[in-house]
Design an enzyme around this catalytic site. Structure first.
Site, short mmCIF file in Angstrom:
data_model
loop_
_atom_site.label_atom_id
_atom_site.label_comp_id
_atom_site.label_asym_id
_atom_site.label_seq_id
_atom_site.Cartn_x
_atom_site.Cartn_y
_atom_site.Cartn_z
N ARG A 1 1.02 -1.06 -0.08
CA ARG A 1 0.16 0.07 -0.01
C ARG A 1 1.00 1.20 -0.09
NH1 ARG A 1 -2.00 -3.68 3.99
NH2 ARG A 1 -4.11 -4.35 3.27
N LYS B 1 -1.88 -2.50 8.03
CA LYS B 1 -3.28 -2.14 8.78
C LYS B 1 -3.20 -2.53 10.38
CE LYS B 1 -6.17 -1.03 5.04
NZ LYS B 1 -7.44 -1.38 4.36
N HIS C 1 -2.88 2.60 -5.89
CA HIS C 1 -3.62 1.16 -5.69
C HIS C 1 -3.90 0.54 -6.75
CE1 HIS C 1 -6.68 -0.84 -3.56
NE2 HIS C 1 -7.49 -0.92 -4.42
N ARG D 1 -0.73 -1.64 -7.29
CA ARG D 1 -0.89 -2.61 -6.29
C ARG D 1 -1.74 -3.72 -7.11
NH1 ARG D 1 -1.19 -4.00 -0.87
NH2 ARG D 1 -3.36 -4.67 -0.13
N HIS E 1 -3.76 -9.07 3.36
CA HIS E 1 -4.98 -9.13 3.53
C HIS E 1 -5.32 -9.83 4.83
CE1 HIS E 1 -6.22 -7.48 -0.63
NE2 HIS E 1 -5.95 -6.64 0.05
N TYR F 1 -10.31 -8.37 -4.57
CA TYR F 1 -9.24 -7.61 -5.02
C TYR F 1 -8.53 -7.79 -6.42
CZ TYR F 1 -5.39 -4.22 -4.29
OH TYR F 1 -4.62 -2.96 -4.50
#
Length: 326
Positions: A177, A201, A272, A275, A298, A307
């Site tokens: 990211r 994250k 993005h 990615r 993820h 995705y």
């Protein structure tokens, strides 16, 4: 959480609304915000989004309540549905409604665990699922053209061009990211094994490999480019802006846009999208979905399935190779 942090983490146009809440709902918002930030370790952006939606819900609940001192335990499914209906009437899209409903469900589940609600009405709140739009994706030859153009631009060893080349190579090689890329420090690079230690994250860490082209671009940036831009504000940041501070996501978006704009028929592309291109090309090259999930960071496989996509040509090739009556 002190007042200064609370104000920084909430959108300015909602501060007055938040301050206007009765004591009990307002206190619940503060506690929920601390829970998201400190216990769950969510990013500032995610915390801000959740709190924004919860403040909107509670403000609507208070305005519709006939009691002079509304109590949180009166918040039920009817209140949730009325709020979501009002958001729909104000023009919120299905995707936005789904996101806001998810934030509210997280709040009611938390409030129920803290015994602020006798029962959790969140699971009964449903909205039509929004369509997940996949970002634009480069073909492999287009990605190669963009990276070759960046490499050519870096041949004169201008520090900014060297940095931009390293940025593009790392993004495409690893699929990280943009926030993860900008957050990299010098010690996060394992040059011997060509690995990045990425903090994603919720502060989850993962190791992501990168190939020889990215390693070469990174080495030239560190040897020639970074010393030219480095200053007192640089610290241990791997990638630097022109003033010597840590490179920011806005600059990365510009770098990607400028590079892709040189490629014929590539259209506009964000980090993005780069990615997503990396993930797509991994799948087309034979990578399994679990491996791509790990590389992308993820939490669930279902996110990776939404995705990424596999081309029709690859599906046909698999069918022809594996099906007994192909």
């Amino acid at each position: 959480m002190n007042q200064k942090r609370s104000q920084q983490s909430t959108r300015p146009d909602l501060l007055a609304t938040r301050r206007g809440l009765p004591t009990e709902p307002a206190t619940a918002v503060d506690r929920f915000e601390r829970y998201l930030a400190w216990e769950r370790g969510l990013s500032n952006h995610t915390v801000r989004a959740y709190v924004t939606d919860v403040v909107s819900l509670l403000a609507h609940f208070v305005s519709e309540c006939t009691e002079q001192d509304p109590r949180l335990h009166d918040l039920g499914i009817d209140s949730l549905r009325a709020w979501l209906s009002a958001e729909h009437e104000r023009g919120a899209s299905r995707t936005t409604l789904a996101r806001r409903a998810a934030a509210v469900r997280a709040f009611t589940a938390w409030a129920h665990r803290r015994e602020l609600l006798a029962e959790d009405p969140g699971p009964r709140l449903s909205v039509p699922g929004g369509r997940r739009r996949l970002p634009s994706v480069l073909r492999e030859d287009q990605a190669d053209s963009a990276l070759r153009a960046a490499a050519a631009g870096a041949e004169q060893e201008d520090p900014v061009a060297l940095r931009d080349h390293a940025v593009l190579e790392l993004l495409y090689a690893t699929g990280v990211r943009v926030s993860e890329l900008c957050g990299l420090d010098l010690e996060h690079i394992d040059h011997e094994h060509r690995m990045l230690r990425v903090i994603g994250k919720a502060d989850r860490q993962r190791a992501v490999p990168f190939g020889t082209p990215a390693a070469r671009a990174l080495a030239r940036w560190l040897e020639v480019g970074r010393p030219e831009l480095s200053g007192t504000a640089s610290g241990n940041a791997l990638l630097l802006g022109v003033r010597g501070g840590r490179l920011n996501p806005r600059s990365v978006r510009r770098i990607v846009h400028d590079a892709v704009s040189t490629v014929h028929d590539a259209g506009r592309l964000s980090p993005h999208g780069l990615r997503h291109s990396a993930a797509t090309h991994l799948l087309e090259g034979g990578a399994d979905l679990r491996s791509v999930q790990e590389l992308l960071g993820h939490a669930t496989l279902s996110t990776t399935q939404l995705y990424t996509h596999v081309t029709v040509e690859r599906l046909k090739a698999i069918h022809e190779r594996t099906h007994p009556r192909s």
